[in-house]
Motif scaffolding. Structure first.
Motif, mmCIF file in Angstrom:
data_model
loop_
_atom_site.group_PDB
_atom_site.id
_atom_site.type_symbol
_atom_site.label_atom_id
_atom_site.label_comp_id
_atom_site.label_asym_id
_atom_site.label_seq_id
_atom_site.Cartn_x
_atom_site.Cartn_y
_atom_site.Cartn_z
ATOM 1 N N ARG A 71 0.860 -1.194 0.000
ATOM 2 C CA ARG A 71 0.000 0.000 0.000
ATOM 3 C C ARG A 71 0.886 1.230 0.000
ATOM 4 O O ARG A 71 1.766 1.370 0.837
ATOM 5 C CB ARG A 71 -0.903 -0.046 1.218
ATOM 6 N N VAL A 72 0.657 2.131 -0.935
ATOM 7 C CA VAL A 72 1.468 3.335 -1.082
ATOM 8 C C VAL A 72 0.699 4.546 -0.552
ATOM 9 O O VAL A 72 -0.404 4.833 -1.008
ATOM 10 C CB VAL A 72 1.848 3.572 -2.559
ATOM 11 N N GLN A 73 1.288 5.222 0.422
ATOM 12 C CA GLN A 73 0.761 6.454 0.999
ATOM 13 C C GLN A 73 -0.731 6.368 1.293
ATOM 14 O O GLN A 73 -1.499 7.267 0.955
ATOM 15 C CB GLN A 73 1.111 7.643 0.105
ATOM 16 N N GLY A 74 -1.113 5.278 1.946
ATOM 17 C CA GLY A 74 -2.494 5.087 2.377
ATOM 18 C C GLY A 74 -2.555 4.998 3.892
ATOM 19 O O GLY A 74 -1.619 4.544 4.544
ATOM 20 N N ALA A 75 -3.665 5.440 4.448
ATOM 21 C CA ALA A 75 -3.812 5.454 5.900
ATOM 22 C C ALA A 75 -3.923 4.038 6.464
ATOM 23 O O ALA A 75 -4.510 3.155 5.859
ATOM 24 C CB ALA A 75 -5.044 6.266 6.292
ATOM 25 N N VAL A 76 -3.333 3.857 7.627
ATOM 26 C CA VAL A 76 -3.498 2.653 8.422
ATOM 27 C C VAL A 76 -4.074 3.085 9.766
ATOM 28 O O VAL A 76 -3.735 4.152 10.272
ATOM 29 C CB VAL A 76 -2.176 1.865 8.603
ATOM 30 N N ARG A 77 -4.953 2.282 10.319
ATOM 31 C CA ARG A 77 -5.594 2.639 11.591
ATOM 32 C C ARG A 77 -4.860 1.942 12.724
ATOM 33 O O ARG A 77 -5.060 0.762 12.980
ATOM 34 C CB ARG A 77 -7.063 2.252 11.562
ATOM 35 N N LEU A 78 -3.986 2.681 13.392
ATOM 36 C CA LEU A 78 -3.178 2.094 14.462
ATOM 37 C C LEU A 78 -3.935 2.012 15.779
ATOM 38 O O LEU A 78 -3.673 1.134 16.590
ATOM 39 C CB LEU A 78 -1.896 2.900 14.662
ATOM 40 N N SER A 79 -4.842 2.967 15.984
ATOM 41 C CA SER A 79 -5.612 3.007 17.226
ATOM 42 C C SER A 79 -6.833 3.883 16.976
ATOM 43 O O SER A 79 -7.040 4.378 15.873
ATOM 44 C CB SER A 79 -4.771 3.612 18.359
ATOM 45 N N ASP A 80 -7.596 4.108 18.017
ATOM 46 C CA ASP A 80 -8.764 4.972 17.888
ATOM 47 C C ASP A 80 -8.350 6.436 17.738
ATOM 48 O O ASP A 80 -9.180 7.279 17.425
ATOM 49 C CB ASP A 80 -9.676 4.803 19.100
ATOM 50 N N ARG A 81 -7.089 6.742 17.929
ATOM 51 C CA ARG A 81 -6.614 8.131 17.853
ATOM 52 C C ARG A 81 -5.532 8.369 16.810
ATOM 53 O O ARG A 81 -5.059 9.491 16.664
ATOM 54 C CB ARG A 81 -6.076 8.571 19.214
ATOM 55 N N SER A 82 -5.111 7.339 16.093
ATOM 56 C CA SER A 82 -4.015 7.525 15.138
ATOM 57 C C SER A 82 -4.260 6.787 13.827
ATOM 58 O O SER A 82 -4.474 5.572 13.827
ATOM 59 C CB SER A 82 -2.683 7.058 15.733
ATOM 60 N N MET A 83 -4.207 7.562 12.732
ATOM 61 C CA MET A 83 -4.298 7.017 11.382
ATOM 62 C C MET A 83 -3.229 7.684 10.507
ATOM 63 O O MET A 83 -3.524 8.560 9.704
ATOM 64 C CB MET A 83 -5.692 7.259 10.785
ATOM 65 N N PRO A 84 -1.977 7.281 10.696
ATOM 66 C CA PRO A 84 -0.918 7.872 9.872
ATOM 67 C C PRO A 84 -0.978 7.333 8.447
ATOM 68 O O PRO A 84 -1.661 6.346 8.171
ATOM 69 C CB PRO A 84 0.360 7.409 10.577
ATOM 70 N N GLU A 85 -0.258 7.988 7.566
ATOM 71 C CA GLU A 85 -0.152 7.558 6.168
ATOM 72 C C GLU A 85 1.319 7.317 5.840
ATOM 73 O O GLU A 85 1.992 8.193 5.302
ATOM 74 C CB GLU A 85 -0.752 8.605 5.234
ATOM 75 N N PRO A 86 1.823 6.122 6.176
ATOM 76 C CA PRO A 86 3.229 5.832 5.855
ATOM 77 C C PRO A 86 3.427 5.805 4.345
ATOM 78 O O PRO A 86 2.474 5.611 3.586
ATOM 79 C CB PRO A 86 3.445 4.443 6.466
ATOM 80 N N ASP A 87 4.658 6.006 3.927
ATOM 81 C CA ASP A 87 4.940 5.966 2.491
ATOM 82 C C ASP A 87 4.614 4.606 1.907
ATOM 83 O O ASP A 87 4.054 4.522 0.814
ATOM 84 C CB ASP A 87 6.390 6.371 2.223
ATOM 85 N N LEU A 88 4.959 3.546 2.621
ATOM 86 C CA LEU A 88 4.607 2.190 2.190
ATOM 87 C C LEU A 88 4.173 1.383 3.404
ATOM 88 O O LEU A 88 4.773 1.484 4.471
ATOM 89 C CB LEU A 88 5.794 1.469 1.559
ATOM 90 N N ALA A 89 3.146 0.579 3.190
ATOM 91 C CA ALA A 89 2.736 -0.391 4.193
ATOM 92 C C ALA A 89 2.767 -1.753 3.522
ATOM 93 O O ALA A 89 2.185 -1.936 2.450
ATOM 94 C CB ALA A 89 1.336 -0.080 4.704
ATOM 95 N N ILE A 90 3.466 -2.676 4.121
ATOM 96 C CA ILE A 90 3.498 -4.051 3.627
ATOM 97 C C ILE A 90 2.463 -4.802 4.463
ATOM 98 O O ILE A 90 2.640 -4.998 5.669
ATOM 99 C CB ILE A 90 4.900 -4.683 3.768
ATOM 100 N N LEU A 91 1.378 -5.200 3.802
ATOM 101 C CA LEU A 91 0.209 -5.737 4.486
ATOM 102 C C LEU A 91 0.014 -7.224 4.211
ATOM 103 O O LEU A 91 0.387 -7.704 3.130
ATOM 104 C CB LEU A 91 -1.050 -4.996 4.022
#
Length: 188
Positions: A71-91
């Motif tokens: 996933r390229v520059q897409g949000a990940v939901r880490l918690s109820d308070r954090s949704m960062p958009e890392p450059d890459l997520a290997i899912l």
């Protein structure tokens, strides 16, 4: 101290943050992410950053096809308070490719940030955030220093294992140790 400094800041939940996008308050062009309940503006993307992200995407997609989702520059939901958009997520691979939900820590093999002007932010804000979310592996590609900083074994707001990889060395993801990349092949 000003009266406004004494007031509590409005903290967003992930659900409330997503509503701002759904209702058009925030758009893709706003380049923001949710960090610990606050909407934070992301740094502009430079040509070297784009180049490195494109290169990483190509390398990871080819190597991990059918094994993981890149996933390229897409949000990940880490918690109820954090949704960062890392450059890459290997899912973790799933047939629907997370169509109806955001990936959460249990879905994430590794997160990667490309750092050409955001080194301090990636180390001081993103690293503890990812460690607290129990992300098994976090890479920072330092474009200027031509190094890959690899953090593994999350423990509280830190990682227990840290290693720098330089040109001439090879690297692999914890989840896919059989797939080796030369550091030079991942840096533009």
């Amino acid at each position: 101290m000003l009266a406004t400094e004494l007031r509590e800041r409005l903290k967003f939940t992930a659900a409330r943050y997503e509503l701002t996008t759904e209702r058009g308050v925030l758009t893709q062009s706003d380049r923001v992410e949710l960090i610990e309940g606050e909407i934070v503006e992301m740094a502009p993307i430079s040509p070297p950053h784009n180049s490195c992200t494109d290169l990483l995407t190509e390398r990871f997609v080819l190597a991990l096809a059918g094994k993981a989702i890149v996933r390229v520059q897409g949000a990940v939901r880490l918690s109820d308070r954090s949704m960062p958009e890392p450059d890459l997520a290997i899912l973790k691979y799933c047939e629907d490719r997370y169509r109806d939900r955001r990936p959460t820590p249990r879905d994430i093999y590794a997160l990667v940030e490309v750092s050409d002007s955001t080194s301090d932010y990636d180390r001081m804000v993103k690293l503890p955030l990812y460690a607290r979310a129990n992300i098994a592996e976090y890479w920072i590609l330092d474009v200027k220093a031509e190094k890959i900083l690899v953090h593994r074994q999350p423990n509280g707001d830190r990682y227990g294992d840290y290693r720098e990889y330089s040109l001439g060395e090879s690297i692999s993801l914890l989840a896919f140790p059989e797939i080796k990349f030369s550091v030079a092949s991942l840096l533009p």
